[in-house]
Enzyme design. Structure first.
Site, PDB file in Angstrom:
ATOM      1  N   HIS A 123       0.311 -11.749   1.741  1.00 18.83           N
ATOM      2  CA  HIS A 123      -0.864 -10.780   1.306  1.00 18.83           C
ATOM      3  C   HIS A 123      -1.233 -11.508  -0.139  1.00 18.83           C
ATOM      4  O   HIS A 123      -2.735 -11.257  -0.157  1.00 18.83           O
ATOM      5  CB  HIS A 123       0.120  -9.664   0.706  1.00 18.83           C
ATOM      6  CG  HIS A 123      -0.810  -8.300   0.312  1.00 18.83           C
ATOM      7  ND1 HIS A 123      -0.762  -7.187   0.476  1.00 18.83           N
ATOM      8  CD2 HIS A 123      -2.338  -8.437   0.090  1.00 18.83           C
ATOM      9  CE1 HIS A 123      -1.509  -6.406  -0.161  1.00 18.83           C
ATOM     10  NE2 HIS A 123      -2.691  -7.076  -0.127  1.00 18.83           N
ATOM     11  N   TYR A 144       0.612  -0.973   0.165  1.00 17.38           N
ATOM     12  CA  TYR A 144      -0.014   0.101  -0.163  1.00 17.38           C
ATOM     13  C   TYR A 144       0.804   1.257   0.008  1.00 17.38           C
ATOM     14  O   TYR A 144       0.316   2.257  -0.231  1.00 17.38           O
ATOM     15  CB  TYR A 144      -1.076   0.079   1.142  1.00 17.38           C
ATOM     16  CG  TYR A 144      -1.765  -1.081   1.320  1.00 17.38           C
ATOM     17  CD1 TYR A 144      -2.112  -2.026   0.249  1.00 17.38           C
ATOM     18  CD2 TYR A 144      -2.656  -1.290   2.455  1.00 17.38           C
ATOM     19  CE1 TYR A 144      -2.984  -3.097   0.379  1.00 17.38           C
ATOM     20  CE2 TYR A 144      -3.560  -2.369   2.721  1.00 17.38           C
ATOM     21  CZ  TYR A 144      -3.763  -3.141   1.516  1.00 17.38           C
ATOM     22  OH  TYR A 144      -4.456  -4.197   1.917  1.00 17.38           O
TER      23      TYR A 144
END
Ligand SMILES: NC(=O)c1ccc[n+]([C@@H]2O[C@H](COP(=O)([O-])OP(=O)(O)OC[C@H]3O[C@@H](n4cnc5c(N)ncnc54)[C@H](OP(=O)(O)O)[C@@H]3O)[C@@H](O)[C@H]2O)c1
Length: 272
Positions: A105, A47
């Site tokens: 992830h 992110y």
């Protein structure tokens, strides 16, 4: 706020998602959420906002032991030495000496699950993450991790909302007492304008988004991490916990289309 107990950690059932927020916007949103009482923040190296999340946590002065921080290793960094480097970089940006939950992830085609979990377990043993887990794992991958590798995973973070059925994965997680952390819990905002949810909300003096969140949080073993940049939405999402849905509401929600996926984890075969 209710918590889920899993693998020695206590996870607030409503957290703040931070994808697509960076820099000052992200710092301000996390600071606002912490001031409103959020104690669960979801970030990831991918992110590009761990530094902003770290700055907000430092400024908030919330005692570290009251806070749950999840971060994730991206799928290009799944070799053992790359995981270590990624983890060190994440901690440094977050300005923390440990995180609460460290997730894989995103699966990658060539990932070597035993080596990945050996490395994650070492990080856990070293006290640098309190627990480990996965995201976007399908049923076959979950079974490998749980039944063959026997890794003590604290969650599977997957897309789950009123418009997406996740029954098979949810049933497996339930049977193994592993929480499901629902990402895109508002279907990336689409739930907020859905007519059925709006009508249900009208009955309860709630918004469509609140109905969507409460539907998730009424399910055992489910946590949700809506992203909200504005304090007003953050507060509304906290207030969703007070909404009381009835059988007729649940029936109407069950009749919504359940194939509206927002995120497609690439190569992953059918989520059966
Ligand atoms: N593990 C993974 O692979 C993965 C993938 C995707 C997401 N995630 C995590 O899950 C989090 C949530 O998913 P998401 O951000 O994709 O989607 P989401 O939470 O379903 O939706 C976010 C959208 O809903 C809006 N919103 C929030 N609260 C609202 C309210 N009360 N009323 C009306 N609209 C509202 C937000 O507005 P604003 O734009 O004004 O903030 C934003 O546009 C991410 O931030 C990330 O932390 C993980």
């Amino acid at each position: 706020m209710e918590h889920l107990q899993t693998q020695g950690i206590s996870v607030p059932r409503l957290g703040l998602g931070t994808f697509r927020m960076q820099g000052e916007v992200c710092r301000a949103a996390v600071e606002s959420a912490l001031a409103l009482g959020y104690r669960h923040i979801d970030t990831a190296e991918m992110y590009g906002n761990e530094d902003a999340v770290g700055a907000a946590i430092a400024a908030s002065r919330v005692p570290r032991e009251d806070l749950h921080v999840t971060t994730k290793v991206w799928n290009e960094n799944l070799a053992p030495d790359a995981i270590r480097r990624a983890f060190d970089a994440s901690l440094k940006k977050l300005k923390l000496d440990h995180v609460d939950l460290y997730l894989v992830h995103w699966p990658s085609k060539n990932m070597k699950l035993p080596a990945i979990f050996e490395t994650l377990m070492k990080l856990k043993e070293e006290g640098r993450t309190r627990a480990i887990g996965v995201a976007n794992f399908n049923l076959a991958m979950l079974k490998t991790v749980v039944e063959e590798i026997k890794a003590p995973i604290a969650c599977n973070q997957i897309e789950y909302h009123v418009m997406l059925d996740q029954t098979p994965v949810r049933k497996y997680l339930d049977a193994q007492s592993i929480p499901l952390v629902a990402y895109c819990p508002l279907a990336q905002g689409r739930a907020a304008s859905d007519e059925t949810l709006t009508a249900i909300g009208r009955k309860h003096k709630a918004s469509a988004a609140q109905v969507a969140l409460k539907w998730l949080l009424d399910q055992d073993g489910v946590a949700a991490i809506p992203k909200a940049s504005r304090a007003q939405s953050q507060q509304a999402n906290l207030d969703a916990l007070k909404v009381k849905l009835d059988e007729a509401d649940r029936k109407a929600i069950a009749a919504l289309p359940k194939d509206q996926r927002c995120v497609n984890p690439g190569f992953a075969p059918a989520w059966d």
